[in-house]
Design an enzyme around this catalytic site. Structure first.
Site, short mmCIF file in Angstrom:
data_model
loop_
_atom_site.label_atom_id
_atom_site.label_comp_id
_atom_site.label_asym_id
_atom_site.label_seq_id
_atom_site.Cartn_x
_atom_site.Cartn_y
_atom_site.Cartn_z
N CYS A 151 -4.81 13.43 12.71
CA CYS A 151 -5.41 12.18 12.56
C CYS A 151 -5.44 11.44 13.83
O CYS A 151 -4.77 11.87 14.97
CB CYS A 151 -4.89 11.27 11.51
SG CYS A 151 -3.39 10.85 11.85
N LYS A 184 0.94 -1.24 0.04
CA LYS A 184 -0.11 0.19 -0.08
C LYS A 184 0.99 1.04 -0.09
O LYS A 184 0.61 2.19 -0.68
CB LYS A 184 -0.86 0.10 1.28
CG LYS A 184 -1.55 1.28 1.37
CD LYS A 184 -2.45 1.22 2.88
CE LYS A 184 -1.75 1.59 4.01
NZ LYS A 184 -1.36 2.99 4.12
N ASN A 185 2.01 1.23 0.73
CA ASN A 185 2.56 2.62 1.06
C ASN A 185 3.72 2.91 -0.38
O ASN A 185 4.15 3.93 -0.57
CB ASN A 185 3.61 2.41 2.17
CG ASN A 185 2.74 2.72 3.59
OD1 ASN A 185 1.39 2.90 3.21
ND2 ASN A 185 3.14 2.46 4.73
N ARG A 244 -4.10 10.93 4.42
CA ARG A 244 -2.96 11.88 4.39
C ARG A 244 -2.10 11.87 3.42
O ARG A 244 -1.64 12.86 2.88
CB ARG A 244 -2.13 11.49 5.85
CG ARG A 244 -1.08 12.49 6.09
CD ARG A 244 -0.47 12.01 7.28
NE ARG A 244 0.85 12.69 7.19
CZ ARG A 244 1.37 13.84 7.60
NH1 ARG A 244 0.37 14.50 7.96
NH2 ARG A 244 2.55 14.23 7.35
N ARG A 287 -8.44 -0.12 4.83
CA ARG A 287 -7.70 0.90 4.33
C ARG A 287 -6.32 0.11 3.82
O ARG A 287 -5.60 0.76 3.07
CB ARG A 287 -7.45 1.74 5.21
CG ARG A 287 -8.59 2.76 5.57
CD ARG A 287 -8.08 3.84 6.44
NE ARG A 287 -6.94 4.62 6.00
CZ ARG A 287 -6.45 5.40 6.59
NH1 ARG A 287 -6.50 5.82 7.83
NH2 ARG A 287 -5.16 6.19 5.95
N ASP A 313 4.74 1.08 12.26
CA ASP A 313 3.47 0.37 11.72
C ASP A 313 3.28 -0.97 12.23
O ASP A 313 2.21 -1.75 11.69
CB ASP A 313 3.40 0.29 10.07
CG ASP A 313 3.18 1.70 9.66
OD1 ASP A 313 2.77 2.49 10.18
OD2 ASP A 313 3.41 1.92 8.32
N ARG A 345 0.01 15.32 12.62
CA ARG A 345 1.01 14.99 11.59
C ARG A 345 1.40 16.20 10.71
O ARG A 345 0.48 16.39 9.45
CB ARG A 345 0.37 13.81 10.93
CG ARG A 345 0.31 12.59 11.87
CD ARG A 345 -0.25 11.32 11.26
NE ARG A 345 0.52 10.84 10.15
CZ ARG A 345 0.46 9.57 9.72
NH1 ARG A 345 -0.74 9.07 9.89
NH2 ARG A 345 1.46 9.10 8.81
C1 UD1 Z 1 4.62 7.01 6.45
C2 UD1 Z 1 3.48 5.93 6.17
C3 UD1 Z 1 3.13 5.34 7.65
C4 UD1 Z 1 4.29 5.24 8.56
C5 UD1 Z 1 5.15 6.48 8.63
C6 UD1 Z 1 6.32 6.34 9.33
C7 UD1 Z 1 2.73 6.07 3.84
C8 UD1 Z 1 1.49 6.40 3.18
N1 UD1 Z 1 2.50 6.05 5.05
O1 UD1 Z 1 3.50 8.01 6.74
O2 UD1 Z 1 2.31 3.97 7.24
O3 UD1 Z 1 3.62 5.02 9.79
O4 UD1 Z 1 5.43 6.85 7.39
O5 UD1 Z 1 7.08 5.34 9.06
O6 UD1 Z 1 3.88 5.71 3.61
N2 UD1 Z 1 6.62 14.82 10.24
C9 UD1 Z 1 6.95 16.17 10.44
N3 UD1 Z 1 6.76 17.06 9.44
C10 UD1 Z 1 6.52 16.88 8.04
C11 UD1 Z 1 6.21 15.49 8.10
C12 UD1 Z 1 6.40 14.34 8.96
O7 UD1 Z 1 7.29 16.73 11.56
O8 UD1 Z 1 6.33 17.47 7.33
C13 UD1 Z 1 6.95 14.00 11.51
C14 UD1 Z 1 5.47 13.01 11.61
O9 UD1 Z 1 4.85 13.90 12.30
C15 UD1 Z 1 6.33 11.80 12.36
C16 UD1 Z 1 7.60 11.41 11.51
O10 UD1 Z 1 7.70 12.95 10.97
O11 UD1 Z 1 6.49 12.04 13.74
C17 UD1 Z 1 7.42 10.49 10.41
O12 UD1 Z 1 6.23 10.93 9.73
P1 UD1 Z 1 6.46 10.30 8.16
O13 UD1 Z 1 7.57 9.51 7.80
O14 UD1 Z 1 6.22 11.76 7.18
O15 UD1 Z 1 5.25 9.67 7.73
P2 UD1 Z 1 4.24 9.69 6.74
O16 UD1 Z 1 4.89 9.84 5.33
O17 UD1 Z 1 3.12 10.44 6.92
#
Ligand code: UD1
Length: 422
Positions: A116, A22-23, A92, A401, A309, A121
């Protein structure tokens, strides 16, 4: 709303075919926005998050032809470059369209994704990186509007926190930028490599993916290609933890060498869980040998560390083990919604800040519980399979999902599980 009923207590034995990731699929589908030519993707899992992304792409004038797990996408210029709140709020990962839209059209208006169930996030890393590439942003009424004067410009971007989504958005944007982009402190997840391999097949010039320094030399245009999505490592890990919790022997098919090696590494502390690669690394044999006392200390980390995850599922799988284990969540601030539901089933759990302490529970008993987010739902499935009696899981749309045919796959391994429509 559908519910899932599980009568627990059986061990799991059989074979499970792992679906496409999925990711990986979500950014790969978004990447179709980078070209007007046809992108054909196979091994796409049938999941509601994928359907949400397809709906969003359709709203941006992408023609989509879907046959089972194969999808063809042709992205023509849309009338409006607007990603509406109603489409973005569902998921997201919708924010991943921002980089491709800005790279191809020079402007975009996307709803901010908001918080969420697993915490606040933010998207600051996505926006800071794109700003360095020449995008001017303004926020109005919950929407972010980005505009570029001419083409995006290659830039040196240092992410001050590792982010999977920001790394993906920035790689996609940089493929069509003028000059070279360097992303430092990039995420190293295999899903980033999968996206990069697709983009390279489309004609992008990317080096260093899978490491913390990714270098992208922008090109003028990307082209048609066909691509097969990698297997889902989180689905694989979830089934491995089902076996750890319930006992038995299950062969996971359609995986790959990297997933096998990763799971063997992250589950190393689970001594009684045997993981063995077979069929040249395309299958992983999972076997629970005996019930031994265990005292784990696990901290979730970015890849190649223990994935956030799988944190909830690991917690559930440990509920009946003798010993005292500690699990620390380092990635998300509030990823503990499953704890109170597990306690209702008899779990012996204590939360101290971002740490969960798991001790053996005298009795794990089926109950009516509620899924709160995607991985919390699969954690409840594991607990229900381990518990005595019947568990009813409400709000299983969270499960839909991210897990393709979950009930069918578990049923084939002997689980007493059924979906009830109400
Ligand atoms: C992706 C995965 C999700 C997984 C996560 C961490 C997908 C669709 N989803 O989510 O399943 O749990 O990686 O492995 O691939 N952060 C910030 N600022 C930003 C972006 C992120 O502070 O602009 C923080 C987030 O709040 C979190 C951390 O960085 O604490 C990691 O988040 P991120 O790796 O961005 O997660 P996603 O890409 O949303």
């Amino acid at each position: 709303m559908d519910k899932i009923e599980i009568t627990g207590g059986d061990s799991l034995n059989g074979k499970i075919k792992i679906s496409g990731s999925k990711n990986s699929a979500l950014p790969i589908l978004a990447a179709a926005l980078l070209t007007e030519e046809k992108i054909s993707v196979s091994n796409v899992p049938n999941l509601s998050d994928i359907f949400s992304m397809l709906e969003l792409l359709r709203s941006l004038n992408v023609k989509i032809i879907k046959k089972k797990n194969n999808i063809d996408l042709i992205s023509s210029t849309p009338k409006s470059l607007l990603a509406h709140y109603n489409l973005v709020r569902k998921m997201r990962a919708s924010f991943l369209i921002l980089g491709p839209l800005l790279a191809r059209y020079g402007n975009a208006k996307v709803s901010l994704p908001g918080g969420c169930a697993i915490g606040n996030r933010p998207v600051n890393l996505h926006l800071d990186g794109l700003e360095k590439m020449g995008v001017a942003f303004k926020v109005e009424e919950g929407y972010i509007t980005g505009t570029v004067n001419g083409r995006l410009k290659g830039a040196k971007i240092n992410l001050n926190k590792i982010s999977v989504g920001a790394t993906e958005n920035l790689i996609m944007a940089a493929t069509l930028a003028e000059g070279t982009t360097i992303i430092n402190n990039a995420a190293k997840e295999p899903e980033i490599s999968d996206l990069s391999k697709l983009l390279i097949k489309m004609g992008a010039r990317i080096k260093g993916f899978g490491t913390k320094k990714i270098i992208i030399n922008g090109v003028r245009k990307l082209n048609r290609c066909s691509y097969k999505i990698m297997p889902d490592r989180i689905e694989s890990g979830t089934f491995a933890l089902c076996v750890f919790g319930c006992g038995g022997k299950v062969k996971l098919e359609n995986v790959n060498n990297e997933i096998c090696n990763h799971l063997i590494k992250v589950f190393k502390q689970l001594k009684s869980l045997e993981l063995k690669k077979t069929d040249n690394g395309t299958s992983l044999l999972i076997q629970k040998n005996k019930n031994e006392e265990i005292s784990l200390s696990v901290k979730t980390r970015e890849y190649p560390g223990f994935p956030t995850d799988l944190q909830a599922q690991l917690t559930a799988s440990l509920l009946k083990t003798k010993g005292r284990s500690e699990i620390v969540e380092n990635i998300f601030e509030n990823r503990f919604m499953h704890i109170s539901e597990l306690i209702r089933m008899g779990a012996n759990l204590k939360q101290i800040g971002s740490k969960i302490i798991v001790k053996n529970c005298k009795k794990l008993k089926g109950a009516e519980v509620m899924a709160t987010d995607l991985r919390a739902s699969s954690c409840l499935v594991i607990a229900a399979l381990m518990a005595d009696g019947k568990t009813t899981i409400n709000r299983v749309y969270h499960l839909d999902r991210g897990y393709e045919n979950l009930e069918k796959k578990l049923k084939l391994c002997g689980a007493k599980i059924k979906r009830v429509q109400s």
